[in-house]
Write an enzyme that holds these catalytic residues in place. Structure first.
Site, PDB file in Angstrom:
ATOM      1  CB  THR A 111      -0.918  -0.014   1.234  1.00  0.00           C
ATOM      2  OG1 THR A 111      -1.696  -1.212   1.206  1.00  0.00           O
ATOM      3  CG2 THR A 111      -1.818   1.209   1.284  1.00  0.00           C
ATOM      4  CG  ASP A 133       3.597  -9.224   8.386  1.00  0.00           C
ATOM      5  OD1 ASP A 133       3.401  -9.065   7.162  1.00  0.00           O
ATOM      6  OD2 ASP A 133       3.032 -10.105   9.050  1.00  0.00           O
ATOM      7  NE  ARG A 255       2.361 -35.571  18.125  1.00  0.00           N
ATOM      8  CZ  ARG A 255       3.222 -36.584  18.097  1.00  0.00           C
ATOM      9  NH1 ARG A 255       4.512 -36.352  17.752  1.00  0.00           N
ATOM     10  NH2 ARG A 255       2.854 -37.809  18.423  1.00  0.00           N
TER      11      ARG A 255
END
Ligand code: F6P
EC number: 2.7.1.11
Length: 336
Positions: A111, A133, A255
């Site tokens: 943008t 972010d 995991r």
């Protein structure tokens, strides 16, 4: 004055609070008219707009997402545009037809680049940095980041109990695109033992050594926080790849959890609400003063602004001398 407002790129909590900050200041303090532009820059191409009223902008402060909708439309991109279609010219024509004195562009790096090109055409724009972010140059923080870190930290907190119950390594993947800000901030806030970010090269043997050292010290489980943009084998997602590599390297059951879009959902934190309000209000102040072609910034604890030419297209990445990296290392956190 009549201003347009649009939201572009990935959504995040705080966009509606920013819309509220711009519009309430514009309508209430400066007596401006506000035109909402739907679906980012696409709405400027298709003239998909709505005139805002007080009613439109009530109840926005704590509402996630964006009432205007968003898109990843890049009007200056030439690839894939049919011959004879001149998107910038269509945008310019619609802006003049709508009688807009300025367009407020709320968005991330893409943008900012589009806003700079619009300014270069002589169109009046002011932009507000938006992204979970936190990788936009020139501003210490962008709204959306604090909320994403808060969500990720809560998830990491929850992984400690299942990791310790099963004596497992739990790997959690957080967003951040090419930067590691969310992983760094949530990893440190959530007590991660290993934090892997794109900006710091890692060696899986170091990761394995950290986990084995914890085991020898009577801590048979570890929390590993990875940014989505770290280097992998190019086939698996970051978390899957790292969990697999750790299990291969240490033999400890591992995991993975990919937090994904949950980091972009729900209500903004109070910090993000107030940052959105401050930035939105300041954007309107710039417009009232006839200052265009600038991005609103947070520098230290001050709201300010910088020329789009100085910030557009530049990524702000984590550096090894960042305080959280330095202090984390001193405390024994493994950054790879
Ligand atoms: O820029 C915000 C972000 O959530 C990044 O962290 C992520 O990599 C990207 O958007 C996902 O893009 P999309 O919403 O188009 O899937």
């Amino acid at each position: 004055m009549r201003i347009g407002i649009l939201t572009s790129g990935g959504d995040c909590p705080g966009i509606n609070a920013t819309i509220r900050g711009v519009c309430k200041t514009a309508m209430n303090y400066y007596g401006m008219e506000v035109v909402g532009i739907h679906s980012g820059f696409q709405g400027l191409l298709t003239n998909d707009v709505e005139f805002f009223t007080e009613k439109t902008i009530s109840g926005l402060l704590n509402q996630g997402g964006t009432i205007l909708g968003t898109s990843r439309e890049k009007p200056f991109k030439k690839k894939g545009v049919p011959p004879g279609v001149n998107k910038p010219a269509i945008m310019e024509e619609n802006i003049h037809k709508l009688g807009l004195d300025c367009v407020v562009c709320i968005g991330g790096n893409g943008t900012q680049k589009t806003a700079l090109k619009m300014a270069a055409m002589g169109l009046n724009v002011v932009s507000v940095p938006k992204t979970i972010d936190n990788d936009i140059w020139g501003t210490d923080f962008s709204f959306g980041f604090d909320t994403a870190v808060s969500i990720a930290t809560d998830a990491i907190d929850r992984l400690h109990s299942t990791a310790s119950s099963h004596k497992r390594v739990m790997v959690i993947e957080v967003m951040g695109h090419k930067a590691g800000w969310i992983a760094l901030y949530s990893g440190m806030a959530g007590g991660g033992d290993v934090i892997l970010i794109p900006e710091i090269k890692y060696d899986i043997r170091n990761v394995g050594e950290t986990i084995m050292t914890r085991l020898k010290k009577g801590k048979p489980y570890s929390i590993v926080v990875v940014a989505e943009g770290i280097e992998t084998d190019g086939n698996k997602r970051a978390a899957e790849y790292i969990a697999h590599e750790i299990e291969r390297e240490t033999g400890i059951e591992s995991r993975q959890t990919v937090l994904g879009y949950i980091q972009r959902g729900g209500s903004p934190t109070p910090f993000d609400r107030n940052l959105s309000t401050r930035m939105g209000g300041h954007a309107t102040e710039l417009i009232a003063n006839g200052q265009f072609g600038r991005m609103i910034t947070l520098q230290g604890n001050e709201i300010s602004s910088l020329p789009l030419s100085e910030v557009a297209g530049k990524l702000k990445m984590v550096t090894e001398d960042h305080d959280l990296v330095v202090q984390g290392r001193h405390m024994g956190v493994c950054f790879g």
